[in-house]
Design a protein around this motif. Structure first.
Motif, PDB file in Angstrom:
ATOM      1  N   VAL A   4       1.202  -1.547   0.250  1.00 22.39           N
ATOM      2  CA  VAL A   4       0.382  -0.357  -0.127  1.00 22.39           C
ATOM      3  C   VAL A   4       0.930   1.640   0.068  1.00 22.39           C
ATOM      4  N   ASN A   5       1.833   1.251   0.950  1.00 24.53           N
ATOM      5  CA  ASN A   5       3.184   2.066   0.795  1.00 24.53           C
ATOM      6  C   ASN A   5       3.592   2.209  -0.634  1.00 24.53           C
ATOM      7  N   THR A   6       4.038   1.651  -1.386  1.00 22.21           N
ATOM      8  CA  THR A   6       4.268   1.527  -2.784  1.00 22.21           C
ATOM      9  C   THR A   6       3.590   2.313  -3.546  1.00 22.21           C
ATOM     10  N   LEU A   7       2.317   1.584  -3.293  1.00 21.31           N
ATOM     11  CA  LEU A   7       1.390   1.987  -4.485  1.00 21.31           C
ATOM     12  C   LEU A   7       1.067   3.905  -3.526  1.00 21.31           C
ATOM     13  N   THR A   8       1.113   3.942  -3.207  1.00 21.74           N
ATOM     14  CA  THR A   8       1.005   5.363  -2.144  1.00 21.74           C
ATOM     15  C   THR A   8       2.087   6.477  -3.285  1.00 21.74           C
ATOM     16  N   GLU A   9       3.467   5.877  -2.775  1.00 23.50           N
ATOM     17  CA  GLU A   9       4.660   6.603  -3.568  1.00 23.50           C
ATOM     18  C   GLU A   9       4.522   6.576  -4.712  1.00 23.50           C
ATOM     19  N   LEU A  10       3.427   5.869  -5.331  1.00 31.40           N
ATOM     20  CA  LEU A  10       4.094   5.998  -7.683  1.00 31.40           C
ATOM     21  C   LEU A  10       3.090   7.073  -6.983  1.00 31.40           C
ATOM     22  N   VAL A  11       1.936   7.038  -6.959  1.00 32.19           N
ATOM     23  CA  VAL A  11       1.191   7.750  -7.054  1.00 32.19           C
ATOM     24  C   VAL A  11       1.551   9.555  -7.001  1.00 32.19           C
ATOM     25  N   LEU A  12       2.559  10.027  -5.731  1.00 30.68           N
ATOM     26  CA  LEU A  12       3.250  11.418  -5.412  1.00 30.68           C
ATOM     27  C   LEU A  12       4.244  10.656  -6.935  1.00 30.68           C
ATOM     28  N   PHE A  13       4.765  10.140  -6.987  1.00 31.08           N
ATOM     29  CA  PHE A  13       5.960   9.466  -7.839  1.00 31.08           C
ATOM     30  C   PHE A  13       5.419   9.967  -9.208  1.00 31.08           C
ATOM     31  N   PHE A  14       4.110   9.963  -9.654  1.00 25.82           N
ATOM     32  CA  PHE A  14       3.944  10.613 -11.257  1.00 25.82           C
ATOM     33  C   PHE A  14       2.916  11.788 -10.767  1.00 25.82           C
ATOM     34  N   GLY A  15       3.146  12.764  -9.930  1.00 26.63           N
ATOM     35  CA  GLY A  15       2.216  14.035  -9.527  1.00 26.63           C
ATOM     36  C   GLY A  15       3.813  15.059  -9.853  1.00 26.63           C
ATOM     37  N   GLN A  16       4.881  14.008  -8.535  1.00 28.29           N
ATOM     38  CA  GLN A  16       6.222  14.950  -9.341  1.00 28.29           C
ATOM     39  C   GLN A  16       6.437  14.888 -11.003  1.00 28.29           C
ATOM     40  N   CYS A  17       6.245  14.061 -11.263  1.00 26.58           N
ATOM     41  CA  CYS A  17       6.556  13.952 -13.200  1.00 26.58           C
ATOM     42  C   CYS A  17       6.232  14.892 -13.476  1.00 26.58           C
ATOM     43  N   GLY A  18       4.862  15.190 -13.301  1.00 22.79           N
ATOM     44  CA  GLY A  18       3.153  16.311 -14.506  1.00 22.79           C
ATOM     45  C   GLY A  18       4.413  17.407 -13.459  1.00 22.79           C
ATOM     46  N   LYS A  19       4.988  17.811 -12.321  1.00 26.08           N
ATOM     47  CA  LYS A  19       5.496  19.038 -11.937  1.00 26.08           C
ATOM     48  C   LYS A  19       6.654  19.612 -12.590  1.00 26.08           C
ATOM     49  N   GLU A  20       7.621  18.395 -13.187  1.00 30.03           N
ATOM     50  CA  GLU A  20       8.453  18.435 -13.459  1.00 30.03           C
ATOM     51  C   GLU A  20       8.778  18.394 -15.374  1.00 30.03           C
ATOM     52  N   GLY A  21       7.303  18.254 -15.675  1.00 29.76           N
ATOM     53  CA  GLY A  21       6.863  18.421 -17.425  1.00 29.76           C
ATOM     54  C   GLY A  21       7.822  16.415 -18.040  1.00 29.76           C
ATOM     55  N   LYS A  22       8.059  15.228 -16.791  1.00 34.87           N
ATOM     56  CA  LYS A  22       8.604  14.299 -17.012  1.00 34.87           C
ATOM     57  C   LYS A  22       6.715  13.941 -17.890  1.00 34.87           C
ATOM     58  N   PHE A  23       5.702  13.937 -18.402  1.00 34.69           N
ATOM     59  CA  PHE A  23       4.658  13.443 -18.718  1.00 34.69           C
ATOM     60  C   PHE A  23       4.770  12.334 -18.987  1.00 34.69           C
ATOM     61  N   LEU A  24       5.490  12.158 -19.959  1.00 35.01           N
ATOM     62  CA  LEU A  24       5.705  10.670 -20.973  1.00 35.01           C
ATOM     63  C   LEU A  24       6.247   9.636 -19.961  1.00 35.01           C
ATOM     64  N   VAL A  25       6.346  10.117 -18.528  1.00 36.73           N
ATOM     65  CA  VAL A  25       7.019   8.623 -17.616  1.00 36.73           C
ATOM     66  C   VAL A  25       5.998   8.242 -17.326  1.00 36.73           C
ATOM     67  N   PRO A  26       4.657   8.486 -16.966  1.00 35.55           N
ATOM     68  CA  PRO A  26       3.578   8.057 -16.985  1.00 35.55           C
ATOM     69  C   PRO A  26       2.495   7.458 -17.568  1.00 35.55           C
ATOM     70  N   ILE A  27       2.768   8.659 -18.378  1.00 32.60           N
ATOM     71  CA  ILE A  27       1.694   7.655 -20.274  1.00 32.60           C
ATOM     72  C   ILE A  27       2.492   6.143 -20.551  1.00 32.60           C
ATOM     73  N   THR A  28       3.689   6.034 -20.418  1.00 33.08           N
ATOM     74  CA  THR A  28       4.463   5.333 -20.721  1.00 33.08           C
ATOM     75  C   THR A  28       4.596   3.874 -19.741  1.00 33.08           C
ATOM     76  N   GLN A  29       4.174   4.243 -18.220  1.00 37.45           N
ATOM     77  CA  GLN A  29       4.030   3.131 -17.247  1.00 37.45           C
ATOM     78  C   GLN A  29       2.393   3.054 -17.122  1.00 37.45           C
ATOM     79  N   ALA A  30       1.796   3.973 -17.947  1.00 38.62           N
ATOM     80  CA  ALA A  30      -0.052   3.714 -17.141  1.00 38.62           C
ATOM     81  C   ALA A  30      -0.002   2.335 -17.202  1.00 38.62           C
TER      82      ALA A  30
END
Length: 300
Positions: free
Chosen positions: A175-201
């Protein structure tokens, strides 16, 4: 039977023939099928429960809670559910061997029929994009956190049960890992790394599907444990007497059912759920090779 030196009978060329369920690799496949079928069935039932709760809610807060959980789980039951269903039937064919491949048994028909489920409701890759692109961010992540809250409630109920304590702890880590990944995707969005969450969806959706499945199996195990203890007390059987306990499980259909829930949760959390860690590591690598490879380079 599968105990002590009997397990090593496969080395004996003169050993008697036994039903295939006594072969450990067949039991492994059957256990994988059992736990995935039971978790997917529970997921479908729980989603139906969310729909009912939303329908009968007497205030907007309660209505919004169940609608939110439903929104998050919908792409998971569609994509994870249909892909795992296909793999369940694939394993069933493997258990049947060559007979499963032939029309003599219905497995080959089931395999073809179930495949369309991952395609016709919107290909599963689209469901994954819906999950990370819309559902996780709805109400600024509140719906996702509501679902996590339900998981935490199950952990609280099972972590003090001796036979489930270890499983609850393992599940908490996922559960902790899942939550951390959601936060990670959010940080990718802030940094303009939009392809990361799209590629790993899609990998993320499958990861989340495993976590949701483990939650539902742990939830069921908590209920099964209570029911099994009640049955055992009524029969005057104690876990401390291993022989009597095994006989109790073999001879009592309800006891066998509840014991199966406990074994199923243990198998899934100890053998399937660890796949979450490998997927999380891959996602966090931010590898974009699928986006960067030249189209001409796809040729084998």
């Amino acid at each position: 039977r599968l105990q002590g030196s009997a397990i090593l009978e496969f080395k004996n060329a003169n050993a008697p023939r036994v039903p295939i369920i006594e072969h450990l690799d067949v039991r492994r496949m059957l256990m994988w099928m059992k736990t995935n079928v039971e978790s997917l069935r529970a997921m479908a039932f729980f989603i139906g429960y969310c729909i009912d709760r939303e329908h009968v809610a007497r205030d907007e807060v309660d209505k919004d809670k169940w609608q939110g959980i439903l929104e998050v789980l919908t792409p998971i039951i569609k994509a994870y559910g249909s892909d795992i269903a296909f793999r369940v039937v694939e394993n069933a064919m493997q258990v049947h061997g060559g007979y499963g491949f032939c029309a003599e048994y219905p497995i080959e028909q089931y395999l073809r029929d179930v495949k369309i489920a991952s395609i016709y409701e919107g290909a599963n890759g689209i469901q994954a994009l819906d999950l990370i692109g819309r559902k996780l961010g709805m109400k600024k992540g509140a719906y996702f956190l509501t679902l996590i809250g339900e998981m935490q409630a199950t952990i609280s109920k099972t972590r003090d049960i001796p036979v489930l304590k270890d499983l609850a702890a393992d599940f908490q880590c996922s559960v902790n890992t899942l939550t951390e990944l959601v936060l990670f995707f959010g940080q990718c969005g802030k940094e303009g790394k939009f392809l990361v969450p799209i590629t790993q969806a899609y990998p993320f959706l499958m990861l989340m599907g495993k976590v949701v499945s483990a939650w539902l199996l742990l939830w069921q195990a908590g209920i099964a444990h209570a029911e099994l203890e009640t049955l055992a007390q009524a029969k005057g059987v104690s876990r401390q007497n291993q022989e009597a306990w095994k006989g109790f499980i073999r001879e009592n259909q309800d006891a066998a059912y509840y014991a199966g829930k406990l074994s199923g949760a243990q198998y899934f959390i100890k053998n399937v759920l660890p796949e979450v860690d490998a997927t999380a590591k891959a996602i966090k690598s931010e590898d974009l090779s699928v986006a960067e490879i030249a189209q001409e380079s796809f040729a084998a």
